[in-house]
Design a protein around this motif. Structure first.
Motif, PDB file in Angstrom:
ATOM      1  N   ALA A 183      30.587   5.308 -32.036  1.00  0.00           N
ATOM      2  CA  ALA A 183      30.829   4.273 -32.959  1.00  0.00           C
ATOM      3  C   ALA A 183      30.207   3.193 -33.063  1.00  0.00           C
ATOM      4  CB  ALA A 183      32.008   3.639 -31.353  1.00  0.00           C
ATOM      5  N   VAL A 184      29.923   2.457 -33.195  1.00  0.00           N
ATOM      6  CA  VAL A 184      28.932   1.416 -33.581  1.00  0.00           C
ATOM      7  C   VAL A 184      29.077  -0.361 -33.279  1.00  0.00           C
ATOM      8  CG1 VAL A 184      28.523   2.361 -35.311  1.00  0.00           C
ATOM      9  CG2 VAL A 184      29.673   0.425 -35.680  1.00  0.00           C
ATOM     10  N   LEU A 185      28.095  -1.068 -32.608  1.00  0.00           N
ATOM     11  CA  LEU A 185      28.794  -2.394 -31.671  1.00  0.00           C
ATOM     12  C   LEU A 185      27.383  -2.906 -32.079  1.00  0.00           C
ATOM     13  CD1 LEU A 185      29.102  -3.510 -29.145  1.00  0.00           C
ATOM     14  CD2 LEU A 185      27.334  -2.584 -27.887  1.00  0.00           C
ATOM     15  N   GLY A 186      28.167  -4.682 -32.543  1.00  0.00           N
ATOM     16  CA  GLY A 186      27.431  -5.426 -33.803  1.00  0.00           C
ATOM     17  C   GLY A 186      27.832  -6.835 -33.783  1.00  0.00           C
ATOM     18  N   GLY A 244      34.606   4.099 -42.560  1.00  0.00           N
ATOM     19  CA  GLY A 244      35.679   4.812 -41.399  1.00  0.00           C
ATOM     20  C   GLY A 244      35.028   4.494 -40.456  1.00  0.00           C
ATOM     21  N   LEU A 245      33.833   4.220 -39.966  1.00  0.00           N
ATOM     22  CA  LEU A 245      33.328   4.218 -38.483  1.00  0.00           C
ATOM     23  C   LEU A 245      34.482   3.135 -37.421  1.00  0.00           C
ATOM     24  CD1 LEU A 245      29.687   3.914 -38.836  1.00  0.00           C
ATOM     25  CD2 LEU A 245      30.523   5.548 -38.711  1.00  0.00           C
ATOM     26  N   ARG A 246      34.321   3.718 -36.481  1.00  0.00           N
ATOM     27  CA  ARG A 246      35.190   2.455 -35.488  1.00  0.00           C
ATOM     28  C   ARG A 246      33.832   1.243 -34.628  1.00  0.00           C
ATOM     29  NH1 ARG A 246      36.811   3.497 -29.049  1.00  0.00           N
ATOM     30  NH2 ARG A 246      37.439   1.429 -28.654  1.00  0.00           N
ATOM     31  N   ILE A 247      34.312   0.442 -35.258  1.00  0.00           N
ATOM     32  CA  ILE A 247      33.462  -1.091 -35.094  1.00  0.00           C
ATOM     33  C   ILE A 247      33.623  -1.238 -33.606  1.00  0.00           C
ATOM     34  CG2 ILE A 247      32.916  -1.210 -37.383  1.00  0.00           C
ATOM     35  CD1 ILE A 247      35.001  -3.325 -36.944  1.00  0.00           C
ATOM     36  N   VAL A 248      33.075  -2.130 -32.563  1.00  0.00           N
ATOM     37  CA  VAL A 248      32.792  -2.124 -31.655  1.00  0.00           C
ATOM     38  C   VAL A 248      32.430  -4.160 -31.941  1.00  0.00           C
ATOM     39  CG1 VAL A 248      32.905  -2.366 -29.139  1.00  0.00           C
ATOM     40  CG2 VAL A 248      33.310  -0.901 -29.808  1.00  0.00           C
ATOM     41  N   GLU A 249      32.943  -4.916 -31.565  1.00  0.00           N
ATOM     42  CA  GLU A 249      32.415  -6.701 -32.079  1.00  0.00           C
ATOM     43  C   GLU A 249      31.951  -6.391 -30.340  1.00  0.00           C
ATOM     44  OE1 GLU A 249      34.952  -8.138 -35.004  1.00  0.00           O
ATOM     45  OE2 GLU A 249      36.259  -8.465 -33.201  1.00  0.00           O
TER      46      GLU A 249
END
Length: 256
Positions: free
Chosen positions: A141-144, A158-163
């Motif tokens: 996952a990636v955080l931003g 296609g990456l899982r994003i987390v706000e």
């Protein structure tokens, strides 16, 4: 929102120089953004952070940044995209090795400091960080920051994003962070910060520096481990959220 993640930047001490109280913060947060040695941290510091996180069931993320120990990663560097890809891969891999021997793993990636702010709009650098994460493990996952080029390009890849939202940082009317060089950019009152976080988690709104009400989506809240009184702030935020009926849980491995 009935649940949210609480994260903090950890592993930022170096040698005999100490920054923050990692052990105390790990009693409060649900995810740990562990430095990877480029902007802060040395192998011993990073390994201990991973070990302590594993012991407490806190999820480990790689906090990747510019190769800038002297500037703590808070100075923009015009790094060529191909070089930035390699730098990010190096950092994730280094932290992954330390995490694995302590019985945990790198579960997500969050850019640090000037890199975090740059890839809100810097398309080439955003693409480079996305390429590094996807090449290493497309399951991470990636955080931003919501609305950033980084999260847009990550989602396209296609990456899982987390706000993410920030508990102790002031916001502009455009829902970006007030630069640290400006007065009032960092908040310090635990009660004020806690109240802001409850409203953000339950209403999706934060008050900007000019008094306007700004919509901010977030699956995770960040409290900075290097701020004065960081542990007290984190404790106040967690207590207030739980008191408002918001459950704290990591965004990795949790059912939505």
């Amino acid at each position: 929102m009935t649940h949210i993640d609480l994260n903090a930047d950890l592993g930022e001490s170096f040698g005999r120089w100490r920054l923050g109280d990692d052990e105390a913060m790990l009693e409060v947060v649900t995810s740990a953004n562990v430095a990877c040695g480029f902007h802060a941290g040395d192998p011993g510091v990073l390994r201990r952070a991973c070990a302590d996180a594993a012991a407490r069931g806190v999820v480990v993320g790689a906090q990747v940044g510019y190769r800038d120990l002297a500037g703590f990663g808070r100075r923009f560097l015009d790094v060529p995209p191909a070089e930035l890809v390699d730098d990010v891969l190096y950092q994730i891999g280094a932290l992954e090795a330390l995490a694995r021997v302590e019985g945990t793993r790198v579960a997500y990636v969050k850019p640090h400091g000037a890199l975090y702010n740059a890839i809100v709009h810097h398309e080439e650098q955003a693409g480079a960080v996305v390429e590094a994460v996807r090449s290493y493990d497309p399951g991470l996952a990636v955080l931003g920051l919501p609305g950033s080029a980084w999260l847009r390009r990550a989602e396209e890849a296609g990456l899982r994003i987390v706000e993410e939202a920030f508990a102790d940082r002031a916001y502009t009317p455009e829902a970006t962070l007030v630069p640290r060089s400006e007065p009032g950019a960092v908040l310090h009152d635990p009660d004020e910060i806690a109240a802001r976080c409850v409203r953000l988690a339950t209403e999706g709104v934060v008050e900007a520096v000019d008094g306007t009400q700004v919509a901010v989506r977030a699956g995770s809240l960040c409290v900075h481990g290097d701020s004065p009184g960081a542990v007290a702030i984190a404790q106040a935020v967690r207590s207030a959220l739980e008191g408002a009926g918001v459950r704290l849980r990591p965004f990795v491995g949790a059912e939505d």
